[in-house]
Design a protein around this motif. Structure first.
Motif, PDB file in Angstrom:
ATOM      1  N   ARG A  30       0.737  -1.113   0.028  1.00  0.00           N
ATOM      2  CA  ARG A  30      -0.213  -0.170  -0.090  1.00  0.00           C
ATOM      3  C   ARG A  30       0.860   1.158   0.107  1.00  0.00           C
ATOM      4  NH1 ARG A  30      -3.274  -0.056   5.231  1.00  0.00           N
ATOM      5  NH2 ARG A  30      -1.308  -1.131   5.725  1.00  0.00           N
ATOM      6  N   GLU A  34      -1.035   5.090   3.660  1.00  0.00           N
ATOM      7  CA  GLU A  34      -1.909   3.783   3.982  1.00  0.00           C
ATOM      8  C   GLU A  34      -1.198   2.874   5.022  1.00  0.00           C
ATOM      9  OE1 GLU A  34      -4.720   2.295   0.494  1.00  0.00           O
ATOM     10  OE2 GLU A  34      -2.584   2.556  -0.035  1.00  0.00           O
ATOM     11  N   ALA A  70      -4.629  -3.419   0.694  1.00  0.00           N
ATOM     12  CA  ALA A  70      -5.933  -3.104   1.388  1.00  0.00           C
ATOM     13  C   ALA A  70      -6.958  -4.327   1.164  1.00  0.00           C
ATOM     14  CB  ALA A  70      -6.486  -2.001   0.826  1.00  0.00           C
ATOM     15  N   GLY A  95      -5.917  -8.784   2.007  1.00  0.00           N
ATOM     16  CA  GLY A  95      -6.065  -7.471   2.649  1.00  0.00           C
ATOM     17  C   GLY A  95      -5.194  -7.694   3.986  1.00  0.00           C
TER      18      GLY A  95
END
Length: 103
Positions: A30, A34, A70, A95
């Motif tokens: 990410r 993030e 994510a 994720g």
């Protein structure tokens, strides 16, 4: 059908906890922002758009690497980048929050 989707993204049934115990590196792909908002302890952050230029940070091409992001989309792209660069044990963890619960 779900198994087909999991296989498409490289998320076959994998014991992520065992891989981490064996010394796997968790690479969070990410953005830096993030990642700063929360991440897996001891993971390293290399945004997917910077991964190819930062392969030197992942020295051992035979050491297990688990990619995460994510949702699993960017980590799937990262898996492809790493495999194309000769890394042999790359796993899409999907994720990061889900992966964190598995390890």
């Amino acid at each position: 059908m779900f198994d087909s989707i999991k296989n498409l993204f490289g998320m076959e049934t994998t014991d992520f906890a065992a891989l981490v115990k064996q010394g796997a590196t968790v690479v969070d792909v990410r953005s830096k922002g993030e990642y700063a908002g929360g991440h897996i302890k001891n993971s390293i952050n290399i945004p997917v758009d910077q991964l190819a230029a930062n392969l030197a940070r992942l020295k051992d091409k035979n050491k297990p690497i688990i990619t995460c992001c994510a949702s699993g989309m960017r980590s799937s792209s990262a898996l492809t980048i790493l495999k194309n660069a000769g890394y042999t044990q790359v796993y899409n963890g999907g994720g990061w929050m889900s992966l964190n619960n598995k390890i």
